[in-house]
Motif scaffolding. Structure first.
Motif, mmCIF file in Angstrom:
data_model
loop_
_atom_site.group_PDB
_atom_site.id
_atom_site.type_symbol
_atom_site.label_atom_id
_atom_site.label_comp_id
_atom_site.label_asym_id
_atom_site.label_seq_id
_atom_site.Cartn_x
_atom_site.Cartn_y
_atom_site.Cartn_z
ATOM 1 N N LYS A 151 -0.719 6.072 -9.382
ATOM 2 C CA LYS A 151 -2.000 6.745 -9.311
ATOM 3 C C LYS A 151 -3.005 5.837 -8.611
ATOM 4 O O LYS A 151 -2.837 4.617 -8.583
ATOM 5 N N ILE A 152 -4.051 6.441 -8.092
ATOM 6 C CA ILE A 152 -5.084 5.667 -7.416
ATOM 7 C C ILE A 152 -5.636 4.594 -8.355
ATOM 8 O O ILE A 152 -5.919 3.464 -7.928
ATOM 9 N N GLU A 153 -5.763 4.919 -9.632
ATOM 10 C CA GLU A 153 -6.311 3.966 -10.595
ATOM 11 C C GLU A 153 -5.358 2.818 -10.919
ATOM 12 O O GLU A 153 -5.724 1.902 -11.667
ATOM 13 N N ASP A 154 -4.140 2.840 -10.376
ATOM 14 C CA ASP A 154 -3.235 1.698 -10.518
ATOM 15 C C ASP A 154 -3.535 0.611 -9.496
ATOM 16 O O ASP A 154 -2.936 -0.470 -9.553
ATOM 17 N N THR A 155 -4.431 0.893 -8.581
ATOM 18 C CA THR A 155 -4.803 -0.096 -7.578
ATOM 19 C C THR A 155 -5.365 -1.341 -8.250
ATOM 20 O O THR A 155 -6.308 -1.258 -9.048
ATOM 21 N N ALA A 156 -4.772 -2.497 -7.953
ATOM 22 C CA ALA A 156 -5.179 -3.748 -8.590
ATOM 23 C C ALA A 156 -4.351 -4.893 -8.012
ATOM 24 O O ALA A 156 -3.370 -4.665 -7.301
ATOM 25 N N VAL A 157 -4.773 -6.091 -8.360
ATOM 26 C CA VAL A 157 -3.920 -7.255 -8.154
ATOM 27 C C VAL A 157 -3.083 -7.416 -9.421
ATOM 28 O O VAL A 157 -3.631 -7.436 -10.523
ATOM 29 N N TYR A 158 -1.772 -7.493 -9.241
ATOM 30 C CA TYR A 158 -0.849 -7.606 -10.369
ATOM 31 C C TYR A 158 -0.386 -9.056 -10.502
ATOM 32 O O TYR A 158 0.059 -9.676 -9.525
ATOM 33 N N PHE A 159 -0.501 -9.560 -11.724
ATOM 34 C CA PHE A 159 -0.162 -10.942 -12.016
ATOM 35 C C PHE A 159 1.016 -11.010 -12.978
ATOM 36 O O PHE A 159 1.037 -10.308 -13.996
ATOM 37 N N CYS A 160 1.939 -11.875 -12.653
ATOM 38 C CA CYS A 160 3.018 -12.216 -13.569
ATOM 39 C C CYS A 160 2.484 -13.292 -14.521
ATOM 40 O O CYS A 160 1.676 -14.143 -14.104
ATOM 41 N N ALA A 161 2.921 -13.260 -15.781
ATOM 42 C CA ALA A 161 2.443 -14.240 -16.743
ATOM 43 C C ALA A 161 3.560 -14.653 -17.683
ATOM 44 O O ALA A 161 4.410 -13.839 -18.053
ATOM 45 N N ALA A 162 3.520 -15.913 -18.052
ATOM 46 C CA ALA A 162 4.375 -16.439 -19.111
ATOM 47 C C ALA A 162 3.488 -16.667 -20.321
ATOM 48 O O ALA A 162 2.483 -17.393 -20.234
ATOM 49 N N LEU A 163 3.841 -16.035 -21.431
ATOM 50 C CA LEU A 163 3.009 -16.115 -22.642
ATOM 51 C C LEU A 163 3.422 -17.357 -23.427
ATOM 52 O O LEU A 163 4.253 -17.301 -24.322
ATOM 53 N N THR A 164 2.838 -18.461 -23.047
ATOM 54 C CA THR A 164 3.182 -19.748 -23.631
ATOM 55 C C THR A 164 1.999 -20.320 -24.405
ATOM 56 O O THR A 164 0.872 -19.844 -24.297
ATOM 57 N N SER A 165 2.289 -21.338 -25.162
ATOM 58 C CA SER A 165 1.244 -22.042 -25.918
ATOM 59 C C SER A 165 1.046 -23.421 -25.313
ATOM 60 O O SER A 165 2.009 -24.080 -24.934
ATOM 61 N N PRO A 166 -0.180 -23.914 -25.200
ATOM 62 C CA PRO A 166 -1.411 -23.358 -25.759
ATOM 63 C C PRO A 166 -2.095 -22.300 -24.908
ATOM 64 O O PRO A 166 -3.073 -21.700 -25.346
ATOM 65 N N LYS A 167 -1.628 -22.077 -23.691
ATOM 66 C CA LYS A 167 -2.263 -21.056 -22.863
ATOM 67 C C LYS A 167 -1.225 -20.385 -21.981
ATOM 68 O O LYS A 167 -0.167 -20.941 -21.680
ATOM 69 N N SER A 216 0.853 -1.188 0.000
ATOM 70 C CA SER A 216 0.000 0.000 0.000
ATOM 71 C C SER A 216 0.886 1.233 0.000
ATOM 72 O O SER A 216 1.776 1.356 0.850
ATOM 73 N N VAL A 217 0.639 2.127 -0.948
ATOM 74 C CA VAL A 217 1.452 3.337 -1.060
ATOM 75 C C VAL A 217 0.538 4.524 -1.341
ATOM 76 O O VAL A 217 -0.607 4.353 -1.777
ATOM 77 N N GLN A 218 1.096 5.702 -1.124
ATOM 78 C CA GLN A 218 0.356 6.912 -1.463
ATOM 79 C C GLN A 218 0.559 7.263 -2.929
ATOM 80 O O GLN A 218 1.571 6.898 -3.547
ATOM 81 N N ALA A 219 -0.406 7.970 -3.468
ATOM 82 C CA ALA A 219 -0.290 8.429 -4.849
ATOM 83 C C ALA A 219 1.004 9.214 -5.037
ATOM 84 O O ALA A 219 1.386 10.004 -4.169
ATOM 85 N N GLY A 220 1.661 8.946 -6.163
ATOM 86 C CA GLY A 220 2.944 9.569 -6.436
ATOM 87 C C GLY A 220 4.127 8.743 -6.019
ATOM 88 O O GLY A 220 5.265 9.040 -6.395
ATOM 89 N N GLY A 221 3.869 7.701 -5.260
ATOM 90 C CA GLY A 221 4.927 6.836 -4.774
ATOM 91 C C GLY A 221 5.362 5.800 -5.799
ATOM 92 O O GLY A 221 4.882 5.788 -6.945
ATOM 93 N N SER A 222 6.271 4.930 -5.368
ATOM 94 C CA SER A 222 6.846 3.908 -6.247
ATOM 95 C C SER A 222 6.819 2.545 -5.574
ATOM 96 O O SER A 222 6.848 2.443 -4.344
ATOM 97 N N LEU A 223 6.766 1.533 -6.408
ATOM 98 C CA LEU A 223 6.896 0.149 -5.962
ATOM 99 C C LEU A 223 7.624 -0.630 -7.029
ATOM 100 O O LEU A 223 7.554 -0.274 -8.217
ATOM 101 N N LYS A 224 8.278 -1.715 -6.612
ATOM 102 C CA LYS A 224 8.906 -2.615 -7.573
ATOM 103 C C LYS A 224 8.422 -4.022 -7.296
ATOM 104 O O LYS A 224 8.610 -4.560 -6.209
ATOM 105 N N LEU A 225 7.773 -4.584 -8.297
ATOM 106 C CA LEU A 225 7.285 -5.953 -8.212
ATOM 107 C C LEU A 225 8.315 -6.905 -8.796
ATOM 108 O O LEU A 225 9.033 -6.557 -9.742
ATOM 109 N N SER A 226 8.350 -8.112 -8.250
ATOM 110 C CA SER A 226 9.232 -9.156 -8.766
ATOM 111 C C SER A 226 8.418 -10.421 -9.013
ATOM 112 O O SER A 226 7.385 -10.641 -8.373
ATOM 113 N N CYS A 227 8.916 -11.236 -9.920
ATOM 114 C CA CYS A 227 8.269 -12.520 -10.208
ATOM 115 C C CYS A 227 9.355 -13.533 -10.542
ATOM 116 O O CYS A 227 10.084 -13.357 -11.518
ATOM 117 N N VAL A 228 9.419 -14.574 -9.728
ATOM 118 C CA VAL A 228 10.370 -15.659 -9.968
ATOM 119 C C VAL A 228 9.642 -16.805 -10.652
ATOM 120 O O VAL A 228 8.577 -17.238 -10.179
#
Length: 115
Positions: free
Chosen positions: A86-102, A11-23
């Motif tokens: 921004k407030i509108e960046d509020t969400a659950v963030y998902f890491c994804a691998a764009l593989t086939s078939p899904k 949780s951060v205030q508007a204007g702030g920064s975060l760094k997400l990681s995905c292993v």
């Protein structure tokens, strides 16, 4: 076993920064296009950014200039540096691998931006 494990949400205030990681494990990471998606309350999951195996990037219009995606192939990890949040960046963030078939998705990490 395929696994995508996100971290860094907070949780951060508007204007702030975060760094997400995905292993990522269990698939040929170095040859896979990776991505970040997000899902805000009451909305569908939306693509935020992608990065190719060679580092070519793409960003959605609403995050261009504020977010930066990167990857470390030695660590099987991707990152999302998020600035000027921004407030509108509020969400659950998902890491994804764009593989086939899904695509493959992680469990998500919550980002909450408040005023």
């Amino acid at each position: 076993q395929v696994r995508l494990v996100e971290s860094g949400g907070d949780s951060v205030q508007a204007g702030g920064s975060l760094k997400l990681s995905c292993v990522a494990t269990g698939f040929p990471f170095n040859n896979t296009v990776m991505a970040w998606y997000r899902q805000a309350p009451g909305k569908q999951r939306a693509l935020v950014s992608t990065i190719s195996s060679r580092g070519t990037t793409w960003y959605g219009l609403d995050v261009q200039g504020r977010f930066t995606i990167s990857r470390d192939n030695d660590k099987n990890t991707i990152y999302l540096q998020m600035n000027s949040l921004k407030i509108e960046d509020t969400a659950v963030y998902f890491c994804a691998a764009l593989t086939s078939p899904k695509n493959l998705y992680g469990q998500g990490t919550q980002v909450t931006v408040s005023s």
